[in-house]
Design a protein around this motif. Structure first.
Motif, PDB file in Angstrom:
ATOM      1  N   UNK A 129       1.261 -12.136  -9.510  1.00  0.00           N
ATOM      2  CA  UNK A 129       0.606 -10.842  -9.698  1.00  0.00           C
ATOM      3  C   UNK A 129       1.147  -9.814  -8.706  1.00  0.00           C
ATOM      4  N   UNK A 130       1.080  -8.553  -9.091  1.00  0.00           N
ATOM      5  CA  UNK A 130       1.492  -7.443  -8.234  1.00  0.00           C
ATOM      6  C   UNK A 130       0.307  -6.495  -8.085  1.00  0.00           C
ATOM      7  N   UNK A 131      -0.068  -6.231  -6.840  1.00  0.00           N
ATOM      8  CA  UNK A 131      -1.182  -5.334  -6.542  1.00  0.00           C
ATOM      9  C   UNK A 131      -0.593  -4.046  -5.969  1.00  0.00           C
ATOM     10  N   UNK A 132      -0.753  -2.953  -6.688  1.00  0.00           N
ATOM     11  CA  UNK A 132      -0.098  -1.701  -6.334  1.00  0.00           C
ATOM     12  C   UNK A 132      -0.923  -0.864  -5.360  1.00  0.00           C
ATOM     13  N   UNK A 133      -0.287   0.123  -4.703  1.00  0.00           N
ATOM     14  CA  UNK A 133      -0.986   0.974  -3.745  1.00  0.00           C
ATOM     15  C   UNK A 133      -2.228   1.629  -4.346  1.00  0.00           C
ATOM     16  N   UNK A 134      -3.270   1.729  -3.529  1.00  0.00           N
ATOM     17  CA  UNK A 134      -4.501   2.390  -3.925  1.00  0.00           C
ATOM     18  C   UNK A 134      -5.462   1.530  -4.713  1.00  0.00           C
ATOM     19  N   UNK A 135      -5.173   0.235  -4.842  1.00  0.00           N
ATOM     20  CA  UNK A 135      -6.022  -0.649  -5.638  1.00  0.00           C
ATOM     21  C   UNK A 135      -7.195  -1.165  -4.811  1.00  0.00           C
ATOM     22  N   UNK A 136      -8.356  -1.214  -5.440  1.00  0.00           N
ATOM     23  CA  UNK A 136      -9.532  -1.854  -4.858  1.00  0.00           C
ATOM     24  C   UNK A 136     -10.018  -2.909  -5.843  1.00  0.00           C
ATOM     25  N   UNK A 137     -10.071  -4.146  -5.393  1.00  0.00           N
ATOM     26  CA  UNK A 137     -10.553  -5.257  -6.215  1.00  0.00           C
ATOM     27  C   UNK A 137     -11.882  -5.712  -5.621  1.00  0.00           C
ATOM     28  N   UNK A 138     -12.883  -5.846  -6.458  1.00  0.00           N
ATOM     29  CA  UNK A 138     -14.216  -6.185  -5.992  1.00  0.00           C
ATOM     30  C   UNK A 138     -14.371  -7.644  -5.607  1.00  0.00           C
ATOM     31  N   UNK A 139     -15.610  -8.058  -5.431  1.00  0.00           N
ATOM     32  CA  UNK A 139     -15.944  -9.414  -5.011  1.00  0.00           C
ATOM     33  C   UNK A 139     -15.889 -10.370  -6.204  1.00  0.00           C
ATOM     34  N   UNK A 140     -15.431 -11.594  -5.937  1.00  0.00           N
ATOM     35  CA  UNK A 140     -15.412 -12.659  -6.941  1.00  0.00           C
ATOM     36  C   UNK A 140     -14.785 -12.199  -8.259  1.00  0.00           C
ATOM     37  N   UNK A 141     -13.701 -11.461  -8.144  1.00  0.00           N
ATOM     38  CA  UNK A 141     -12.950 -11.018  -9.315  1.00  0.00           C
ATOM     39  C   UNK A 141     -11.741 -11.935  -9.513  1.00  0.00           C
ATOM     40  N   UNK A 142     -11.220 -11.940 -10.734  1.00  0.00           N
ATOM     41  CA  UNK A 142     -10.049 -12.737 -11.078  1.00  0.00           C
ATOM     42  C   UNK A 142      -8.956 -11.816 -11.587  1.00  0.00           C
ATOM     43  N   UNK A 143      -7.755 -11.955 -11.011  1.00  0.00           N
ATOM     44  CA  UNK A 143      -6.569 -11.271 -11.512  1.00  0.00           C
ATOM     45  C   UNK A 143      -5.669 -12.328 -12.124  1.00  0.00           C
ATOM     46  N   UNK A 144      -5.421 -12.229 -13.411  1.00  0.00           N
ATOM     47  CA  UNK A 144      -4.638 -13.251 -14.106  1.00  0.00           C
ATOM     48  C   UNK A 144      -3.196 -13.270 -13.619  1.00  0.00           C
ATOM     49  N   UNK A 145      -2.552 -14.424 -13.773  1.00  0.00           N
ATOM     50  CA  UNK A 145      -1.162 -14.590 -13.368  1.00  0.00           C
ATOM     51  C   UNK A 145      -0.277 -13.554 -14.048  1.00  0.00           C
ATOM     52  N   UNK A 146       0.672 -13.008 -13.278  1.00  0.00           N
ATOM     53  CA  UNK A 146       1.639 -12.070 -13.821  1.00  0.00           C
ATOM     54  C   UNK A 146       1.125 -10.666 -14.047  1.00  0.00           C
ATOM     55  N   UNK A 147      -0.084 -10.374 -13.624  1.00  0.00           N
ATOM     56  CA  UNK A 147      -0.671  -9.049 -13.852  1.00  0.00           C
ATOM     57  C   UNK A 147      -0.112  -8.010 -12.881  1.00  0.00           C
ATOM     58  N   UNK A 182       0.816  -1.220   0.000  1.00  0.00           N
ATOM     59  CA  UNK A 182       0.000   0.000   0.000  1.00  0.00           C
ATOM     60  C   UNK A 182       0.850   1.270   0.000  1.00  0.00           C
ATOM     61  N   UNK A 183       2.138   1.153  -0.298  1.00  0.00           N
ATOM     62  CA  UNK A 183       3.019   2.315  -0.364  1.00  0.00           C
ATOM     63  C   UNK A 183       4.112   2.067  -1.391  1.00  0.00           C
ATOM     64  N   UNK A 184       4.632   3.156  -1.924  1.00  0.00           N
ATOM     65  CA  UNK A 184       5.713   3.051  -2.893  1.00  0.00           C
ATOM     66  C   UNK A 184       6.758   4.109  -2.545  1.00  0.00           C
ATOM     67  N   UNK A 210      16.299   7.317  -4.030  1.00  0.00           N
ATOM     68  CA  UNK A 210      14.895   6.925  -4.176  1.00  0.00           C
ATOM     69  C   UNK A 210      14.417   6.167  -2.951  1.00  0.00           C
ATOM     70  N   UNK A 211      15.258   5.311  -2.408  1.00  0.00           N
ATOM     71  CA  UNK A 211      14.868   4.514  -1.247  1.00  0.00           C
ATOM     72  C   UNK A 211      14.530   5.326  -0.024  1.00  0.00           C
ATOM     73  N   UNK A 212      14.991   6.585   0.011  1.00  0.00           N
ATOM     74  CA  UNK A 212      14.701   7.460   1.146  1.00  0.00           C
ATOM     75  C   UNK A 212      13.514   8.379   0.892  1.00  0.00           C
ATOM     76  N   UNK A 213      12.925   8.285  -0.283  1.00  0.00           N
ATOM     77  CA  UNK A 213      11.768   9.121  -0.612  1.00  0.00           C
ATOM     78  C   UNK A 213      10.499   8.280  -0.461  1.00  0.00           C
ATOM     79  N   UNK A 214       9.950   8.293   0.736  1.00  0.00           N
ATOM     80  CA  UNK A 214       8.761   7.497   1.001  1.00  0.00           C
ATOM     81  C   UNK A 214       7.558   8.097   0.281  1.00  0.00           C
ATOM     82  N   UNK A 215       6.767   7.239  -0.354  1.00  0.00           N
ATOM     83  CA  UNK A 215       5.583   7.688  -1.067  1.00  0.00           C
ATOM     84  C   UNK A 215       4.357   7.730  -0.182  1.00  0.00           C
ATOM     85  N   UNK A 216       3.236   8.097  -0.787  1.00  0.00           N
ATOM     86  CA  UNK A 216       1.968   8.139  -0.058  1.00  0.00           C
ATOM     87  C   UNK A 216       1.528   6.731   0.331  1.00  0.00           C
TER      88      UNK A 216
END
Length: 227
Positions: free
Chosen positions: A158-176, A124-126, A136-142
């Motif tokens: 799969x990689x889920x980035x900060x600020x993401x909302x995934x709904x119910x019964x959703x599918x995220x394909x491999x490597x996304x 949930x942060x970058x 860059x490593x010392x510049x904390x993101x939101x």
């Protein structure tokens, strides 16, 4: 080395590893589980884990299976000041695949029955990059909360980035790589992830090109078409 001795040693090592695998799990009633904010009945974290950090801010529901070499952490370092009371929340009956990482700073929340493949990463942060003179490593993101709805599946790697909302019964394909909002009953994939298919009531599962797959009811292998 004598084949007989080698075979005997091999059997001993494998037996010892199986013993460690069972004894090393984090389960209700163990000292490690007591350090979590909550740790539900019939849940377990496989041995060995990768990193379990600031576990007092981690809440695990009942019937959760967490694989081996998984990272569950809140904050930037142990005893990080000001960490939230509920920084990482995992609902009931979730499955977290081996070598996955959930790294929270404000909130990562999984609903019930969320399943991950192996090597999934959620944060949930970058990092920022705007200061050209600061590493860059010392510049904390939101800190941007991540939420994954009940019944969803997140595929291998799969990689889920900060600020993401995934709904119910959703599918995220491999490597996304997912950022933003994924609605209920959608299939997304790619880097960046894009809509592949969505459920349209009374029609079926409609693809980007208008092709339709029928709705099926029941468990895999026992399905019956209903649309």
């Amino acid at each position: 080395m004598n084949i007989g001795i080698k075979s005997l040693l091999n059997r001993g090592v494998l037996a010892g590893w199986r013993w460690l695998d069972q004894i090393g799990k984090v389960t209700p009633g163990t000292r490690a589980a007591a350090g979590f904010g909550s740790f539900g009945a019939h849940s377990s974290i496989g041995f060995p884990s990768a990193t379990l950090m600031n576990t007092r801010s981690i809440h695990i529901g009942s019937g959760v299976i967490v694989g081996r070499q998984v990272t569950l952490s809140v904050g930037y370092w142990p005893d990080f000041p000001g960490i939230p009371e509920r920084g990482l929340v995992i609902g009931d009956r979730c499955v977290i695949g081996d070598r996955s990482g959930l790294v929270a700073h404000e909130l990562i929340e999984l609903g019930d029955d969320v399943w991950f493949g192996q090597d999934v990463f959620v944060c949930d942060a970058s990092h920022g990059y705007q200061d050209p003179d600061l590493p860059i490593g010392n510049q904390f993101g939101d800190h941007l909360p991540v939420r994954i709805g009940s019944g969803s599946w997140v595929g291998h790697g799969a990689i889920i980035l900060p600020g993401t909302t995934i709904g119910r019964n959703a599918v995220v394909a491999a490597g996304s790589v997912v950022r933003g909002e994924v609605e209920d009953h959608c299939v997304v994939g790619g880097a960046p992830a894009k809509l592949i298919r969505r459920l349209e009531p009374g029609v079926g599962w409609v693809g980007r090109r208008g092709d339709v797959r029928p709705v099926r009811r029941g468990y895999f292998g026992e399905e019956e078409e209903s649309a």
